[in-house]
Structures are given as C-alpha cells and as structure tokens.
Design an enzyme around this catalytic site. Structure first.
Site: not given
Ligand code: IPE
Ligand code: IPE
Ligand code: MG
Length: 235
Positions: A10, A27, A121
């Site tokens: 995240d 990303h 792995l």
């Molecule tokens: C969780 O992250 C999903 C992934 C990393 C794929 P999110 O950024 O979507 O989670 P919330 O919505 O903040 O809980």
């Molecule tokens: C995690 O990063 C990747 C996915 C959820 C796919 P985010 O896109 O949630 O990044 P933040 O949380 O908005 O910084």
């Molecule tokens: Mg996020």
C-alpha cells in the site's frame, strides 16, 4: 525466517502524489519493488510470498485508475513470466479472474502450468481478491462436493473448508506486512491470517526495499508465537 510472507503493498498513490505526479507513476514504481522483494525473499529462503495487488474493493476507484492499474498488472505479469520461470518461481494467481476476460485467464493458466514444478519460491499474486470472496467460494465448492456425493465421509469442517480456499496446499502466512501506514486488513487473507504475526510500517510501497524487508524480518524474529499455549510451553 518466516516460511510464508504475505504483504499488502500500500501507498503507491501517496508516493506519486507527494511528488506531484499521477498516481499510476506510483503503481509503476511499485512493480519494481515487487521484483526486488520477490528476489530477496527467494534468496532468504522464504518458501511462499503472497502479494495483494488488486482487491475486490479496488473496482470502486475512478474508472481511469482501475483501467491503468489492471493493464499495468496484466502487462507486467505477462512480461515477467519467463524471468520468473528461469528463477525457479512457481506462480499462482488467487482471486476471481473472470472480469478480466478469457485471454487473461488463459495467460494465467498457462503461466501457472509452466511454472508448476518450480521449487525456489511460490509467488501468489492476489488479483481481484477478497477474503470474503475466498471463504464464500470455498463454502460453495464444499457444498457442491457434498451434494455430488462421491466422498461419503465429506462433511463441513476445518480441513474440508481450508482445502477449498484459493491458498489450498500453502501453509498459513507466518508474517504479514502492510506498508503505507494503515493498520487494517482491507479484506486480505481473512481466514489464513488467524495466527499470523502482523507488522505495519509507514514506509510507502515504492520505497520498500530489501533493507525495509530486513527490518520487518528482524521484528518478526523478536516475536514469540504461542498459538494459544503458555510462554513456558513454547520455550
Ligand atoms: C489494499 O489497499 C489493497 C491492495 C493493496 C491491493 P487499499 O489502499 O485498497 O486499502 P484501503 O481501501 O485503504 O483499506
Ligand atoms: C496500493 O497503493 C496499490 C493498490 C491498492 C492497487 P494505493 O493505490 O492504495 O496507494 P495509496 O494508499 O492511495 O497511497
Ligand atoms: Mg491504499
């Protein structure tokens, strides 16, 4: 060393926003960390690495981000298959792939088949994954198998359910890491994380390098896993 490491990757969006760049840049940088952490995990002798790449709730994001993100995911995966195979990595994708269409389902099935005998792995990529989906799906499969009736001993139980989850055959994660500062599970491996050690870091995923992984592993080594027993019983 944990045998199975599960990570919620995240913080990609915030990493990009901090730099005044579009979220998709975060990303893209995140993909490089997937490569590094996979390689580092294999080197350290971790047996399974499960990465949350796209949740069943991420469809709620703006349409453009969903499109770019899922495209990036599928092109990166397709582009990495040969390298993964060369490095002895066994790929499994967990989640409901049907919304991505037949071509993607076929690509994933072929990659899974190609890498199925690799032993360095296990890389389990969670795509359109949700813990609720996983458990519901396992229940439906168990019910169908009971109704089909070919195994008269089959009944609802821990083993019967667990062996129908998307992670069937993979021992539960020993260590869970969430980057990006949030302290929640966001519908990741709900059943599987029952006794997993949890580690949260404010480091954003595009900054999560092998030193950051080492810090998490050092923290894990300081934990005492009791599984319900007393401290005296486990020393
Ligand atoms: C969780 O992250 C999903 C992934 C990393 C794929 P999110 O950024 O979507 O989670 P919330 O919505 O903040 O809980
Ligand atoms: C995690 O990063 C990747 C996915 C959820 C796919 P985010 O896109 O949630 O990044 P933040 O949380 O908005 O910084
Ligand atoms: Mg996020």
């Amino acid at each position: 060393m944990p045998k199975h490491l599960a990570i919620i990757m995240d913080g990609n969006g915030r990493w990009a926003e901090e730099r005044g760049r579009p979220r998709i840049d975060g990303h893209r940088h995140g993909v490089n960390r997937v490569r590094d952490i996979t390689e580092a995990s294999a080197k350290k002798g971790i047996r399974d690495l499960t990465l949350f790449a796209f949740s069943s709730e991420n469809w709620r994001r703006p349409e453009a981000e969903v499109r770019l993100l899922t495209e990036l995911l599928m092109t990166s995966l397709e582009g990495e298959i040969e390298t993964l195979h060369r490095n002895g990595i066994r790929l499994r994708v967990i989640g409901d792939l049907r919304p991505f269409g037949k071509k993607i389902e076929k690509m994933v099935a072929e990659a899974t088949r190609l890498t199925r005998s690799n032993t360095t792995l296990g890389l389990n990529l969670a795509v359109n994954y949700g813990g609720h989906w996983d458990i519901t799906n396992a229940c439906a499969r168990l019910l169908a198998d009971i109704q089909e009736g070919s195994d008269s001993d089959l009944e609802i139980g821990h083993e019967a359910l667990e062996s129908r989850l998307s992670t069937a055959g993979i021992p539960a994660p020993d260590l869970f890491i969430r980057t990006g500062g949030e302290q929640r599970l966001s519908n990741f491996l709900l059943w599987q994380l029952a006794y997993t050690e949890l580690y949260f870091t404010t480091t954003l995923w595009p900054d999560f390098n092998s030193d950051a992984l080492d810090s998490a592993l050092a923290d894990y080594r300081s934990r005492q896993r009791r599984f319900g027993k007393t401290a005296q019983q486990v020393v």
